[in-house]
Design a protein around this motif. Sequence first.
Motif, PDB file in Angstrom:
ATOM      1  N   ARG A 184      -8.441 -35.442  -5.513  1.00  0.00           N
ATOM      2  CA  ARG A 184      -7.581 -34.343  -5.071  1.00  0.00           C
ATOM      3  C   ARG A 184      -7.391 -33.312  -6.179  1.00  0.00           C
ATOM      4  N   GLY A 185      -7.306 -33.769  -7.406  1.00  0.00           N
ATOM      5  CA  GLY A 185      -7.198 -32.844  -8.539  1.00  0.00           C
ATOM      6  C   GLY A 185      -8.456 -32.014  -8.713  1.00  0.00           C
ATOM      7  N   ILE A 186      -9.603 -32.640  -8.473  1.00  0.00           N
ATOM      8  CA  ILE A 186     -10.877 -31.920  -8.563  1.00  0.00           C
ATOM      9  C   ILE A 186     -10.953 -30.874  -7.458  1.00  0.00           C
ATOM     10  N   LEU A 187     -10.553 -31.243  -6.251  1.00  0.00           N
ATOM     11  CA  LEU A 187     -10.582 -30.305  -5.133  1.00  0.00           C
ATOM     12  C   LEU A 187      -9.613 -29.139  -5.328  1.00  0.00           C
ATOM     13  N   ALA A 188      -8.500 -29.386  -5.997  1.00  0.00           N
ATOM     14  CA  ALA A 188      -7.488 -28.352  -6.200  1.00  0.00           C
ATOM     15  C   ALA A 188      -7.790 -27.451  -7.400  1.00  0.00           C
ATOM     16  N   ALA A 189      -8.712 -27.873  -8.255  1.00  0.00           N
ATOM     17  CA  ALA A 189      -9.021 -27.093  -9.459  1.00  0.00           C
ATOM     18  C   ALA A 189      -9.699 -25.780  -9.104  1.00  0.00           C
ATOM     19  N   PRO A 190      -9.285 -24.686  -9.746  1.00  0.00           N
ATOM     20  CA  PRO A 190      -9.937 -23.406  -9.462  1.00  0.00           C
ATOM     21  C   PRO A 190     -11.349 -23.382 -10.047  1.00  0.00           C
ATOM     22  N   PRO A 191     -12.311 -22.789  -9.338  1.00  0.00           N
ATOM     23  CA  PRO A 191     -13.676 -22.722  -9.863  1.00  0.00           C
ATOM     24  C   PRO A 191     -13.748 -21.788 -11.071  1.00  0.00           C
ATOM     25  N   THR A 192     -14.293 -22.275 -12.156  1.00  0.00           N
ATOM     26  CA  THR A 192     -14.421 -21.462 -13.361  1.00  0.00           C
ATOM     27  C   THR A 192     -15.603 -21.936 -14.188  1.00  0.00           C
ATOM     28  N   ALA A 193     -16.236 -20.992 -14.855  1.00  0.00           N
ATOM     29  CA  ALA A 193     -17.326 -21.332 -15.768  1.00  0.00           C
ATOM     30  C   ALA A 193     -16.778 -21.664 -17.152  1.00  0.00           C
ATOM     31  N   GLU A 194     -15.478 -21.498 -17.332  1.00  0.00           N
ATOM     32  CA  GLU A 194     -14.788 -21.775 -18.598  1.00  0.00           C
ATOM     33  C   GLU A 194     -15.432 -21.040 -19.762  1.00  0.00           C
ATOM     34  N   LEU A 195     -15.702 -19.745 -19.553  1.00  0.00           N
ATOM     35  CA  LEU A 195     -16.314 -18.934 -20.604  1.00  0.00           C
ATOM     36  C   LEU A 195     -15.289 -18.354 -21.565  1.00  0.00           C
ATOM     37  N   GLU A 196     -14.040 -18.283 -21.130  1.00  0.00           N
ATOM     38  CA  GLU A 196     -12.978 -17.767 -21.986  1.00  0.00           C
ATOM     39  C   GLU A 196     -12.032 -18.910 -22.338  1.00  0.00           C
ATOM     40  N   PRO A 197     -11.462 -18.882 -23.541  1.00  0.00           N
ATOM     41  CA  PRO A 197     -10.530 -19.949 -23.925  1.00  0.00           C
ATOM     42  C   PRO A 197      -9.243 -19.890 -23.109  1.00  0.00           C
ATOM     43  N   LEU A 198      -8.532 -21.004 -23.078  1.00  0.00           N
ATOM     44  CA  LEU A 198      -7.254 -21.064 -22.380  1.00  0.00           C
ATOM     45  C   LEU A 198      -6.253 -20.122 -23.046  1.00  0.00           C
ATOM     46  N   THR A 199      -5.364 -19.547 -22.260  1.00  0.00           N
ATOM     47  CA  THR A 199      -4.277 -18.717 -22.766  1.00  0.00           C
ATOM     48  C   THR A 199      -2.980 -19.418 -22.422  1.00  0.00           C
ATOM     49  N   ASP A 200      -2.250 -19.851 -23.429  1.00  0.00           N
ATOM     50  CA  ASP A 200      -1.010 -20.606 -23.223  1.00  0.00           C
ATOM     51  C   ASP A 200      -1.233 -21.820 -22.336  1.00  0.00           C
ATOM     52  N   GLY A 201      -2.376 -22.491 -22.494  1.00  0.00           N
ATOM     53  CA  GLY A 201      -2.681 -23.693 -21.743  1.00  0.00           C
ATOM     54  C   GLY A 201      -3.156 -23.444 -20.323  1.00  0.00           C
ATOM     55  N   GLN A 202      -3.370 -22.193 -19.946  1.00  0.00           N
ATOM     56  CA  GLN A 202      -3.794 -21.840 -18.593  1.00  0.00           C
ATOM     57  C   GLN A 202      -5.165 -21.169 -18.637  1.00  0.00           C
ATOM     58  N   LEU A 203      -5.892 -21.260 -17.525  1.00  0.00           N
ATOM     59  CA  LEU A 203      -7.186 -20.601 -17.430  1.00  0.00           C
ATOM     60  C   LEU A 203      -7.016 -19.094 -17.556  1.00  0.00           C
ATOM     61  N   SER A 204      -7.930 -18.468 -18.281  1.00  0.00           N
ATOM     62  CA  SER A 204      -7.895 -17.018 -18.435  1.00  0.00           C
ATOM     63  C   SER A 204      -8.760 -16.328 -17.387  1.00  0.00           C
ATOM     64  N   GLN A 205      -9.747 -17.049 -16.865  1.00  0.00           N
ATOM     65  CA  GLN A 205     -10.700 -16.438 -15.949  1.00  0.00           C
ATOM     66  C   GLN A 205     -11.133 -17.463 -14.912  1.00  0.00           C
ATOM     67  N   THR A 206     -11.185 -17.052 -13.674  1.00  0.00           N
ATOM     68  CA  THR A 206     -11.772 -17.889 -12.626  1.00  0.00           C
ATOM     69  C   THR A 206     -13.014 -17.187 -12.093  1.00  0.00           C
ATOM     70  N   ASP A 207     -13.807 -17.894 -11.334  1.00  0.00           N
ATOM     71  CA  ASP A 207     -15.041 -17.318 -10.808  1.00  0.00           C
ATOM     72  C   ASP A 207     -14.766 -16.186  -9.819  1.00  0.00           C
ATOM     73  N   GLU A 208     -13.621 -16.191  -9.170  1.00  0.00           N
ATOM     74  CA  GLU A 208     -13.322 -15.174  -8.172  1.00  0.00           C
ATOM     75  C   GLU A 208     -12.805 -13.877  -8.771  1.00  0.00           C
ATOM     76  N   VAL A 209     -12.239 -13.942  -9.976  1.00  0.00           N
ATOM     77  CA  VAL A 209     -11.633 -12.773 -10.577  1.00  0.00           C
ATOM     78  C   VAL A 209     -12.606 -12.146 -11.567  1.00  0.00           C
ATOM     79  N   LYS A 210     -12.916 -10.891 -11.355  1.00  0.00           N
ATOM     80  CA  LYS A 210     -13.822 -10.191 -12.271  1.00  0.00           C
ATOM     81  C   LYS A 210     -13.027  -9.727 -13.483  1.00  0.00           C
ATOM     82  N   THR A 211     -13.637  -9.833 -14.647  1.00  0.00           N
ATOM     83  CA  THR A 211     -12.987  -9.360 -15.857  1.00  0.00           C
ATOM     84  C   THR A 211     -13.331  -7.898 -16.073  1.00  0.00           C
TER      85      THR A 211
END
Length: 74
Positions: free
Chosen positions: A43-70
Amino acid sequence: LTGYFTKYDCSSSDINPIGGISKTDLKNFLVYCAEKFQFTTLRGILAAPPTAELEPLTDGQLSQTDEVKTKSAP
Protein backbone atom coordinates in the motif's frame (compact mmCIF):
# COMPACT_ATOMS: atom_id res chain seq x y z
CA LEU A 1 31.39 10.46 -15.81
CA THR A 2 28.48 9.59 -18.11
CA GLY A 3 25.89 11.91 -16.57
CA TYR A 4 22.26 10.98 -16.09
CA PHE A 5 20.75 8.48 -18.50
CA THR A 6 17.91 5.99 -18.51
CA LYS A 7 18.88 2.40 -19.18
CA TYR A 8 16.24 0.00 -20.48
CA ASP A 9 13.38 2.47 -20.06
CA CYS A 10 12.84 2.91 -16.31
CA SER A 11 15.09 0.07 -15.13
CA SER A 12 18.35 0.59 -13.33
CA SER A 13 19.80 -2.87 -13.76
CA ASP A 14 20.51 -5.46 -16.43
CA ILE A 15 17.66 -7.65 -15.20
CA ASN A 16 14.26 -6.03 -15.61
CA PRO A 17 11.54 -8.55 -14.65
CA ILE A 18 8.69 -6.01 -14.80
CA GLY A 19 9.92 -4.09 -17.86
CA GLY A 20 7.42 -5.67 -20.22
CA ILE A 21 4.38 -5.10 -17.99
CA SER A 22 2.24 -1.98 -18.35
CA LYS A 23 2.09 0.32 -15.33
CA THR A 24 -1.67 -0.20 -15.09
CA ASP A 25 -1.33 -4.00 -15.02
CA LEU A 26 1.47 -3.79 -12.45
CA LYS A 27 -0.56 -1.50 -10.18
CA ASN A 28 -3.57 -3.79 -10.47
CA PHE A 29 -1.38 -6.77 -9.55
CA LEU A 30 -0.01 -4.91 -6.51
CA VAL A 31 -3.53 -4.03 -5.37
CA TYR A 32 -4.56 -7.68 -5.79
CA CYS A 33 -1.58 -8.91 -3.74
CA ALA A 34 -2.14 -6.29 -1.05
CA GLU A 35 -5.77 -7.34 -0.65
CA LYS A 36 -5.57 -11.09 -1.29
CA PHE A 37 -2.38 -11.85 0.68
CA GLN A 38 -2.50 -8.93 3.14
CA PHE A 39 0.85 -7.53 1.95
CA THR A 40 0.31 -4.20 3.67
CA THR A 41 3.70 -2.80 2.65
CA LEU A 42 2.47 -2.72 -0.96
CA ARG A 43 0.00 0.00 0.00
CA GLY A 44 2.90 2.35 0.69
CA ILE A 45 4.37 1.57 -2.72
CA LEU A 46 1.02 2.21 -4.40
CA ALA A 47 0.59 5.51 -2.54
CA ALA A 48 4.10 6.78 -3.34
CA PRO A 49 4.24 9.57 -5.91
CA PRO A 50 6.09 8.65 -9.13
CA THR A 51 9.49 10.32 -9.21
CA ALA A 52 12.86 9.79 -10.83
CA GLU A 53 14.43 11.23 -7.65
CA LEU A 54 16.69 13.55 -9.64
CA GLU A 55 16.50 16.35 -7.09
CA PRO A 56 17.41 16.02 -3.40
CA LEU A 57 14.74 16.07 -0.71
CA THR A 58 13.71 19.49 0.63
CA ASP A 59 12.92 19.38 4.35
CA GLY A 60 12.46 15.61 4.06
CA GLN A 61 9.92 15.92 1.22
CA LEU A 62 10.17 15.23 -2.50
CA SER A 63 11.14 18.28 -4.53
CA GLN A 64 9.99 16.93 -7.88
CA THR A 65 7.50 14.36 -9.10
CA ASP A 66 7.15 12.98 -12.61
CA GLU A 67 3.91 14.89 -13.15
CA VAL A 68 5.24 18.32 -12.21
CA LYS A 69 7.51 20.04 -14.70
CA THR A 70 10.38 22.04 -13.28
CA LYS A 71 11.22 25.52 -14.44
CA SER A 72 13.81 25.61 -17.18
CA ALA A 73 16.98 27.60 -16.82
CA PRO A 74 16.92 30.95 -18.69
